[in-house]
Design an enzyme around this catalytic site. Structure first.
Site, PDB file in Angstrom:
ATOM      1  N   GLU A  33      -9.081  -0.121 -11.505  1.00 37.95           N
ATOM      2  CA  GLU A  33      -8.081  -1.019 -10.901  1.00 37.95           C
ATOM      3  C   GLU A  33      -7.790  -2.210 -11.835  1.00 37.95           C
ATOM      4  O   GLU A  33      -8.707  -2.781 -12.421  1.00 37.95           O
ATOM      5  CB  GLU A  33      -8.627  -1.526  -9.556  1.00 37.95           C
ATOM      6  CG  GLU A  33      -7.658  -2.434  -8.811  1.00 37.95           C
ATOM      7  CD  GLU A  33      -8.246  -2.932  -7.479  1.00 37.95           C
ATOM      8  OE1 GLU A  33      -9.475  -2.860  -7.281  1.00 37.95           O
ATOM      9  OE2 GLU A  33      -7.445  -3.404  -6.642  1.00 37.95           O
TER      10      GLU A  33
ATOM     11  N   LYS B 288      -0.910  -0.413  -4.065  1.00 36.08           N
ATOM     12  CA  LYS B 288      -2.069  -0.606  -3.175  1.00 36.08           C
ATOM     13  C   LYS B 288      -1.566  -1.062  -1.811  1.00 36.08           C
ATOM     14  O   LYS B 288      -0.830  -2.049  -1.711  1.00 36.08           O
ATOM     15  CB  LYS B 288      -2.986  -1.656  -3.788  1.00 36.08           C
ATOM     16  CG  LYS B 288      -4.233  -1.975  -2.992  1.00 36.08           C
ATOM     17  CD  LYS B 288      -5.155  -2.845  -3.832  1.00 36.08           C
ATOM     18  CE  LYS B 288      -6.415  -3.254  -3.121  1.00 36.08           C
ATOM     19  NZ  LYS B 288      -7.328  -4.000  -3.993  1.00 36.08           N
TER      20      LYS B 288
ATOM     21  N   CYS C  82      -8.507   1.084  -4.549  1.00 34.50           N
ATOM     22  CA  CYS C  82      -9.704   0.355  -4.110  1.00 34.50           C
ATOM     23  C   CYS C  82      -9.937   0.265  -2.598  1.00 34.50           C
ATOM     24  O   CYS C  82     -10.453   1.195  -1.988  1.00 34.50           O
ATOM     25  CB  CYS C  82      -9.766  -1.023  -4.748  1.00 34.50           C
ATOM     26  SG  CYS C  82     -11.433  -1.714  -4.571  1.00 34.50           S
TER      27      CYS C  82
HETATM   28  N1  LIG Z   1     -10.527  -4.534  -5.237  1.00 32.79           N
HETATM   29  C1  LIG Z   1     -10.771  -4.446  -3.939  1.00 32.79           C
HETATM   30  O1  LIG Z   1      -9.918  -4.107  -3.154  1.00 32.79           O
HETATM   31  N2  LIG Z   1     -12.016  -4.759  -3.565  1.00 32.79           N
HETATM   32  C2  LIG Z   1     -12.384  -4.940  -2.200  1.00 32.79           C
HETATM   33  C3  LIG Z   1     -13.811  -4.714  -1.959  1.00 32.79           C
HETATM   34  C4  LIG Z   1     -14.119  -3.288  -1.742  1.00 32.79           C
HETATM   35  O2  LIG Z   1     -13.272  -2.542  -1.253  1.00 32.79           O
HETATM   36  O3  LIG Z   1     -15.241  -2.897  -2.028  1.00 32.79           O
END
Ligand SMILES: NC(=O)NCCC(=O)O
Length: 383
Positions: A119, A195, A232
């Site tokens: 990401e 996203k 993510c």
């Molecule tokens: N980049 C992101 O969405 N991180 C959020 C934390 C997770 O999903 O572990």
């Protein structure tokens, strides 16, 4: 030993368990054994010279009578940031291009057809700071930006589909997005997917920077199979994986940035469960390292201000529809995971377990439609 020094669960099991026990533990933990993939010596040497871990595995499917195998190779790249977070922006981006470029070259030596990066791979994960400057300067056009041009060159040179998750600046609507650009092996931008779930947890203050994606659950038909990208935090939403799968995704990539204290026990489960539930392959990718920021920030939890987010634990892996998975890459080092998969396994497992056929989708859809209304009455029987 601190959490950022612990190399991997797999290494720990291997060094402490007797052989016979180890294979049983691995069977229960990881499912049917994924065989090691023979990788060319030139790739192994180049990875070692360039100081990153290189691992290869293969998932097999039964030989069918009517369909030839559909074997393809994916490459997952995890890496730490190259320069300190206060270096000039362009230097940081250029350094990241050159690091990932040399890893993609090794992926090409290993015959990778589709490569996916982590990401927002061109930047530190600076959203924890809540400062707009200089971090928004990392945002680029998905179609015309330098990073996309760089990836187009890689795609053409190596005949490889490149999935490039970046911070996108869309000039037309003056909006920032967290976007994966999908570049065909022809070098053309096939499209982009944004996203669609933004975390509001801990230091993941991403809603300060960009909007919830508006591209739906797009699937990209590539020469090597139908792919989708669930970025993510979307991995915590089973229906998100499900919708990509309903649109026909055979492989769903999950480029991520997440830290040990928050999500590590969930990491091995979520993408793997999505592969099982949706009869497809899933590829989870996480960055590595600890990133330090000049200005202190707080986490809104009453604790002291700090300069870093915690440790990004890598551990990228691939899961198959039969519930098996590869071991993870290291928790601490840059790495390239090369995985050969026969896409025929998706339908074979679908025919065996029939989750798609037995799912009561029309019924769920009706009940869900009712459940999201403001006048919803939960269906509870009381004495
Ligand atoms: N980049 C992101 O969405 N991180 C959020 C934390 C997770 O999903 O572990």
């Amino acid at each position: 030993m601190s959490a950022c020094e612990f190399e991997s669960l797999e290494k720990s099991l291997e060094s402490h368990l007797p052989e016979a026990e180890l294979s049983e533990v691995k069977r229960i933990l990881f499912g049917k054994e994924t065989k090691k993939l023979d990788l060319p010596a030139c790739a192994v040497d180049a990875a070692s010279e360039r100081d990153f871990e290189l691992k290869g595995y293969r998932f097999e499917a039964v030989q069918e009578q009517l369909r030839p195998p559909r074997r393809i190779r994916v490459g997952l790249i995890q890496h730490r940031i190259v320069l300190p977070t206060d270096a000039p922006i362009l230097d940081q981006i250029t350094a990241m291009h050159s690091r990932v470029g040399e890893m993609v070259e090794v992926a090409a030596m290993c015959g990778v057809n589709i490569v996916c990066f982590q990401e927002t791979w061109t930047m530190p994960f600076a959203f924890c700071t809540r400062e707009k400057e200089p971090w928004t300067e990392f945002a680029e056009s998905a179609e015309e930006g330098n990073t996309t041009r760089f990836c187009q060159e890689l795609a053409k040179k190596y005949n490889m589909v490149v999935v490039s998750p970046i911070l996108e600046r869309e000039e037309l609507h003056s909006t920032l997005w967290n976007t994966a650009v999908v570049i065909s092996n022809s070098g053309n931008v096939l499209g982009k997917t944004r996203k669609n779930h933004i975390p509001r947890i801990g230091d993941f203050n991403e809603s300060t920077y960009y909007m919830e994606g508006d591209t739906g659950h797009t699937v990209f038909q590539t020469q090597f199979g139908k792919i989708a990208v669930n970025i993510c935090y979307g991995r915590h939403h089973p229906l998100n994986w499900f919708m990509y799968s309903m649109n026909g995704a055979e492989i769903i990539f999950n480029p991520s940035a997440t830290v040990g204290a928050l999500s590590e026990p969930m990491w091995p489960i979520e993408a793997r469960n999505a592969a099982i539930a949706n009869h497809c392959y899933t590829c989870a990718i996480n960055r590595v390292g600890t990133e330090h920021f000049k200005s202190e920030f707080t986490s809104g939890d009453g604790k002291k201000a700090h300069h870093d987010f915690g440790h990004f634990y890598g551990s990228s892996y691939v899961a198959a529809p039969d519930g098996s998975r590869t071991p993870g890459l290291s928790r601490t080092h840059d790495g390239l995971l090369v995985v050969e998969m026969d896409l025929n396994l998706n339908r074979q497992i679908c025919d065996k377990w029939s989750f798609k056929m037995t799912g009561r989708y029309a019924e769920y859809a009706d009940e869900l439609t009712a459940a999201v209304r403001h006048d919803f009455k939960p269906n509870i029987v009381k004495e």
